[in-house]
Scaffold this motif. Structure first.
Motif, PDB file in Angstrom:
ATOM      1  N   TYR A 154       0.937  -1.320  -0.073  1.00  0.00           N
ATOM      2  CA  TYR A 154      -0.160   0.009   0.060  1.00  0.00           C
ATOM      3  C   TYR A 154       0.799   1.309  -0.016  1.00  0.00           C
ATOM      4  CZ  TYR A 154      -3.092   3.746   1.715  1.00  0.00           C
ATOM      5  OH  TYR A 154      -3.576   4.822   1.945  1.00  0.00           O
ATOM      6  N   TYR A 155       1.695   1.484   0.869  1.00  0.00           N
ATOM      7  CA  TYR A 155       2.835   2.488   0.971  1.00  0.00           C
ATOM      8  C   TYR A 155       3.495   2.378  -0.549  1.00  0.00           C
ATOM      9  CZ  TYR A 155       1.754   3.472   5.565  1.00  0.00           C
ATOM     10  OH  TYR A 155       1.044   3.698   7.084  1.00  0.00           O
ATOM     11  N   SER A 156       3.879   1.641  -0.962  1.00  0.00           N
ATOM     12  CA  SER A 156       4.605   1.821  -2.174  1.00  0.00           C
ATOM     13  C   SER A 156       3.689   2.345  -3.333  1.00  0.00           C
ATOM     14  CB  SER A 156       5.402   0.554  -2.740  1.00  0.00           C
ATOM     15  OG  SER A 156       4.320  -0.532  -3.089  1.00  0.00           O
ATOM     16  N   MET A 157       2.380   1.796  -3.513  1.00  0.00           N
ATOM     17  CA  MET A 157       1.494   2.528  -4.366  1.00  0.00           C
ATOM     18  C   MET A 157       1.351   3.820  -4.091  1.00  0.00           C
ATOM     19  SD  MET A 157      -1.008  -0.898  -4.740  1.00  0.00           S
ATOM     20  CE  MET A 157      -2.377   0.319  -4.496  1.00  0.00           C
ATOM     21  N   TRP A 158       1.017   4.141  -2.863  1.00  0.00           N
ATOM     22  CA  TRP A 158       0.803   5.568  -2.372  1.00  0.00           C
ATOM     23  C   TRP A 158       2.095   6.632  -2.728  1.00  0.00           C
ATOM     24  CZ3 TRP A 158       3.009   8.743   1.331  1.00  0.00           C
ATOM     25  CH2 TRP A 158       2.371  10.145   1.625  1.00  0.00           C
ATOM     26  N   LYS A 159       3.320   6.156  -2.540  1.00  0.00           N
ATOM     27  CA  LYS A 159       4.368   6.806  -2.666  1.00  0.00           C
ATOM     28  C   LYS A 159       4.371   7.331  -4.232  1.00  0.00           C
ATOM     29  CE  LYS A 159       7.442   5.570   1.069  1.00  0.00           C
ATOM     30  NZ  LYS A 159       8.754   4.975   1.254  1.00  0.00           N
ATOM     31  N   GLU A 160       4.151   6.235  -4.717  1.00  0.00           N
ATOM     32  CA  GLU A 160       4.370   6.208  -6.638  1.00  0.00           C
ATOM     33  C   GLU A 160       3.188   7.404  -6.970  1.00  0.00           C
ATOM     34  OE1 GLU A 160       3.308   3.379 -10.079  1.00  0.00           O
ATOM     35  OE2 GLU A 160       5.108   2.546  -8.582  1.00  0.00           O
ATOM     36  N   GLN A 161       2.126   7.257  -6.402  1.00  0.00           N
ATOM     37  CA  GLN A 161       0.692   7.937  -7.004  1.00  0.00           C
ATOM     38  C   GLN A 161       1.120   9.258  -6.353  1.00  0.00           C
ATOM     39  OE1 GLN A 161      -2.880   6.628  -5.240  1.00  0.00           O
ATOM     40  NE2 GLN A 161      -3.980   8.346  -6.369  1.00  0.00           N
ATOM     41  N   TYR A 162       1.899   9.795  -5.417  1.00  0.00           N
ATOM     42  CA  TYR A 162       1.909  11.083  -4.955  1.00  0.00           C
ATOM     43  C   TYR A 162       3.202  11.539  -5.040  1.00  0.00           C
ATOM     44  CZ  TYR A 162      -2.735  10.810  -3.171  1.00  0.00           C
ATOM     45  OH  TYR A 162      -4.381  10.706  -3.311  1.00  0.00           O
ATOM     46  N   LYS A 163       3.853  10.844  -5.780  1.00  0.00           N
ATOM     47  CA  LYS A 163       5.441  11.177  -6.085  1.00  0.00           C
ATOM     48  C   LYS A 163       6.485  11.716  -4.958  1.00  0.00           C
ATOM     49  CE  LYS A 163       4.567  11.053 -10.562  1.00  0.00           C
ATOM     50  NZ  LYS A 163       4.266   9.618 -10.883  1.00  0.00           N
TER      51      LYS A 163
END
Length: 165
Positions: A154-163
């Motif tokens: 989840y955190y890796s997807m969040w980091k990628e989505q919000y740069k």
């Protein structure tokens, strides 16, 4: 099991064979104690293991012998447990049955307490600092490893989505 004038100890067991039950009995019942059971064959090992064993023969419609040899208390507990399951919950998953047993054991053992005594006891038990992993570690359904893997994903997807770095 229930101690006369005492508390219930109840647990889910894999089977009702002597090899399964006798270690539990020897762990929880003082050697030499008097035990009261029904006529089931597995209980005959109690005498062999140093317990005084008295029983009633339900198959012969005997429910009380000599005014104090009976299994009424433990049968009352399990009858109560079954009523709770069938009337309130309707059915219980094997994964959760021990939790339901624990809840009803607590209710039975504290049935003579006032509501405020029970609340105070539960509050003392709950007034600890827990984080989510503590709660998960108590669960037999969700593993902590799976939780950490899901959280990392989840955190890796969040980091990628919000740069986010």
């Amino acid at each position: 099991m229930i101690q006369r004038g005492g508390n219930v100890v109840a647990m889910k067991v894999d089977d009702t064979k002597g090899a399964t039950l006798m270690p539990i009995v020897s762990q929880l019942v003082e050697s030499g104690a008097t035990t009261y059971t029904d006529e089931a064959n597995i209980y005959h090992k109690l005498s062999e293991n140093g317990y005084e064993h008295l029983f009633v023969n339900h198959s012969q419609r005997e429910y009380v012998r000599a005014n104090d040899i009976h299994t009424n208390r433990i049968e009352g507990f399990w009858a109560h447990f079954k009523r709770v399951i069938f009337s309130t919950n309707h059915c219980v998953s094997k994964d959760y049955v021990q939790r339901y047993i624990d809840e009803q054991t607590y209710r039975w053992n504290t049935r003579k307490w006032s509501a405020s005594q029970r609340f105070e006891d539960m509050f003392k038990k709950a007034a600890k600092s827990f984080d989510y992993t503590d709660v998960l570690s108590l669960s037999s359904v969700v593993s902590i490893e799976r939780f950490y893997a899901q959280r990392a994903k989840y955190y890796s997807m969040w980091k990628e989505q919000y740069k986010v770095a």
